[in-house]
Design a protein around this motif. Sequence first.
Motif, mmCIF file in Angstrom:
data_model
loop_
_atom_site.group_PDB
_atom_site.id
_atom_site.type_symbol
_atom_site.label_atom_id
_atom_site.label_comp_id
_atom_site.label_asym_id
_atom_site.label_seq_id
_atom_site.Cartn_x
_atom_site.Cartn_y
_atom_site.Cartn_z
ATOM 1 N N ALA B 269 -47.772 31.501 -22.645
ATOM 2 C CA ALA B 269 -47.345 32.256 -23.830
ATOM 3 C C ALA B 269 -45.916 32.788 -23.694
ATOM 4 N N GLU B 270 -45.414 32.844 -22.483
ATOM 5 C CA GLU B 270 -44.068 33.386 -22.257
ATOM 6 C C GLU B 270 -43.018 32.651 -23.084
ATOM 7 N N ASP B 271 -43.270 31.367 -23.286
ATOM 8 C CA ASP B 271 -42.355 30.567 -24.094
ATOM 9 C C ASP B 271 -42.175 31.153 -25.495
ATOM 10 N N TYR B 272 -43.158 31.905 -25.958
ATOM 11 C CA TYR B 272 -43.115 32.466 -27.313
ATOM 12 C C TYR B 272 -42.644 33.920 -27.330
ATOM 13 N N ALA B 273 -42.286 34.448 -26.141
ATOM 14 C CA ALA B 273 -42.015 35.886 -26.057
ATOM 15 C C ALA B 273 -40.686 36.265 -26.705
ATOM 16 N N VAL B 274 -40.704 37.373 -27.412
ATOM 17 C CA VAL B 274 -39.511 37.992 -27.992
ATOM 18 C C VAL B 274 -38.516 38.275 -26.869
ATOM 19 N N ASP B 275 -39.011 38.785 -25.756
ATOM 20 C CA ASP B 275 -38.188 39.136 -24.599
ATOM 21 C C ASP B 275 -38.981 38.712 -23.364
ATOM 22 N N LYS B 276 -38.594 37.570 -22.803
ATOM 23 C CA LYS B 276 -39.390 36.980 -21.722
ATOM 24 C C LYS B 276 -39.513 37.916 -20.515
ATOM 25 N N ALA B 277 -38.429 38.623 -20.205
ATOM 26 C CA ALA B 277 -38.451 39.500 -19.027
ATOM 27 C C ALA B 277 -39.432 40.654 -19.238
ATOM 28 N N SER B 278 -39.403 41.192 -20.443
ATOM 29 C CA SER B 278 -40.308 42.300 -20.746
ATOM 30 C C SER B 278 -41.767 41.817 -20.737
ATOM 31 N N TRP B 279 -42.006 40.661 -21.326
ATOM 32 C CA TRP B 279 -43.350 40.057 -21.359
ATOM 33 C C TRP B 279 -43.917 39.938 -19.941
ATOM 34 N N ARG B 280 -43.115 39.377 -19.056
ATOM 35 C CA ARG B 280 -43.520 39.153 -17.679
ATOM 36 C C ARG B 280 -43.719 40.484 -16.932
ATOM 37 N N ARG B 281 -42.807 41.414 -17.188
ATOM 38 C CA ARG B 281 -42.886 42.699 -16.482
ATOM 39 C C ARG B 281 -44.153 43.452 -16.877
ATOM 40 N N VAL B 282 -44.421 43.507 -18.180
ATOM 41 C CA VAL B 282 -45.625 44.224 -18.628
ATOM 42 C C VAL B 282 -46.882 43.526 -18.096
ATOM 43 N N ALA B 283 -46.870 42.189 -18.107
ATOM 44 C CA ALA B 283 -48.035 41.448 -17.595
ATOM 45 C C ALA B 283 -48.259 41.763 -16.114
ATOM 46 N N LYS B 284 -47.190 41.845 -15.387
ATOM 47 C CA LYS B 284 -47.260 42.103 -13.945
ATOM 48 C C LYS B 284 -47.713 43.544 -13.659
ATOM 49 N N ASP B 285 -47.079 44.471 -14.354
ATOM 50 C CA ASP B 285 -47.345 45.879 -14.044
ATOM 51 C C ASP B 285 -48.642 46.378 -14.669
ATOM 52 N N MET B 286 -48.863 46.010 -15.942
ATOM 53 C CA MET B 286 -49.983 46.623 -16.655
ATOM 54 C C MET B 286 -51.207 45.711 -16.700
ATOM 55 N N TYR B 287 -51.021 44.414 -16.541
ATOM 56 C CA TYR B 287 -52.140 43.470 -16.616
ATOM 57 C C TYR B 287 -52.482 42.894 -15.241
ATOM 58 N N LYS B 288 -51.808 43.420 -14.235
ATOM 59 C CA LYS B 288 -52.096 43.028 -12.834
ATOM 60 C C LYS B 288 -51.998 41.522 -12.588
ATOM 61 N N CYS B 289 -51.076 40.887 -13.294
ATOM 62 C CA CYS B 289 -50.840 39.470 -13.037
ATOM 63 C C CYS B 289 -49.870 39.366 -11.864
ATOM 64 N N THR B 290 -50.371 39.621 -10.696
ATOM 65 C CA THR B 290 -49.485 39.721 -9.524
ATOM 66 C C THR B 290 -48.951 38.363 -9.082
ATOM 67 N N GLU B 291 -49.590 37.291 -9.512
ATOM 68 C CA GLU B 291 -49.092 35.955 -9.125
ATOM 69 C C GLU B 291 -47.819 35.583 -9.876
ATOM 70 N N LEU B 292 -47.484 36.341 -10.900
ATOM 71 C CA LEU B 292 -46.290 35.969 -11.696
ATOM 72 C C LEU B 292 -45.024 36.109 -10.856
#
Lengths: 292, 292
Positions: B269-292
Amino acid sequence: MFYVIGLGLCDEKDISIRGLEAVKGASRVYLEAYTSILMISQERLEAFYEKPIIVADRDMVETQSDEILKDADKEDVALLVVGDPFGATTHTDIVLRARALGIPTRVIHNASIMNAVGACGLQLYNFGQTVSLVFFTETWKPDSYYDRVKENVKLGMHTLVLLDIKVKEQSEENLARGRKIYEPPRYMSIPTAVSQLLETEASRQEGILEPETTLAIALSRVGGDSSQQKIVAGTLKELLNQPVEVYGEPLHSLVIVGKRVHHLEIEYAEDYAVDKASWRRVAKDMYKCTEL
Amino acid sequence: MFYVIGLGLCDEKDISIRGLEAVKGASRVYLEAYTSILMISQERLEAFYEKPIIVADRDMVETQSDEILKDADKEDVALLVVGDPFGATTHTDIVLRARALGIPTRVIHNASIMNAVGACGLQLYNFGQTVSLVFFTETWKPDSYYDRVKENVKLGMHTLVLLDIKVKEQSEENLARGRKIYEPPRYMSIPTAVSQLLETEASRQEGILEPETTLAIALSRVGGDSSQQKIVAGTLKELLNQPVEVYGEPLHSLVIVGKRVHHLEIEYAEDYAVDKASWRRVAKDMYKCTEL
């Protein structure tokens, strides 16, 4: 252009006009033949499309995606998928790979069991998460699906249970001798699925799946004509005890009815009940469908 | 035979071959034009089918079903439905009526937003129940959907939010004077939907939907070509602040991403993100996607 085209649920005529046009215009046509099983033969598809099809097993789609995508920036290549490309098993890997190679991709959607399950009369918006049930063996009885069913049951949601398919299995002997000879495909039947559910319940004992008071609906060949599509509703025990012929040909799916069920959903599905009186009684007593 | 035929998501070419054959063979063809809105005109459909279509609004399908079903035991009658016949809104009533009249029925399935939503990269089996969001007014802000979103969020499931459509609305004046003059259709936009979600959150204060830490994905015209289909991902705040043009033409849907999201879903879904860095950061920090 790389096309990923859903074939829908039954046979060659379930492809959309748009999908058929893309097939006709493609230089190469692959058929992904793992995640679900088409009800018709490759030959019949080829005759209908008037062109050859390359059967791609899961291995090929996963490990040889560059082969499939070759020249798709210059010509059209089509990958056919039973159901919808983003159905129960998705084809995101190959789409990601196409993206990385700068190949434009178009997905042509179609029905999959994830939405066609509505044919049983239960409302799609009352479904919780979907689970998969794999064949138990003597020594391996994975039961993590039970936790997910429990989450749905506690919220009163319906659960779609997708039943295992075994394709390209090797006998122990052939495996040991490194012979790539495969057993015929195996499909989990409804009685096997129900007996596995009840086996897990017996070991977990959390009262989520009860033989006589949990309602469920079996589906096969959804979208097929009346000789193909079978929908059978009943308690888990009733479904367990039907002869397998009742359920028609594979693939089969099972829905566990959630407690928030509306009486109209029960009335719609009653037409499919093994025992209409029992269906209605359990719905009234155990599912609080007092309007029945 | 009474056929209920899903048209799929975009235009006249999304019907299946089987569906088209049934339309061609039908004595009368009705188009149900309420629950969703076809992206093309009735005229274009008629030209494609080479036959006239009778537009049936919801009222007609519900109250005049016997008119639609007339002679369907002796000849073929087709009812066309945008998406799938058992999609977000179902057509069970008229099928039940056909059953009561002894008229054989066949449903021809197609894609609906309920399965095509997989196009955003989130896995369908990770979705919980689907909710509908209706237009708030000054005095009427129904928020029962919030309880269902909360159930999904607490389990970590994704939620598909279907956005309201208003068709056949009358102005107060026309209503008062009994004039059957209707306003143009209104479709809820993504910013309106997000602002309503946040308004409910502000009044409920249960921390389910957070502007800066809840990820969501907007979809429109799924299955259309690249000039039509729009998928936009971001935090609720980011989606709220995009100009409406970003989201393309209606209909729009919104997915609230659940906490059990897999890092591959985020990557897709990152390909569709308004702001890819923010998308990834929120996923990592708040969604515990630590593999990102």
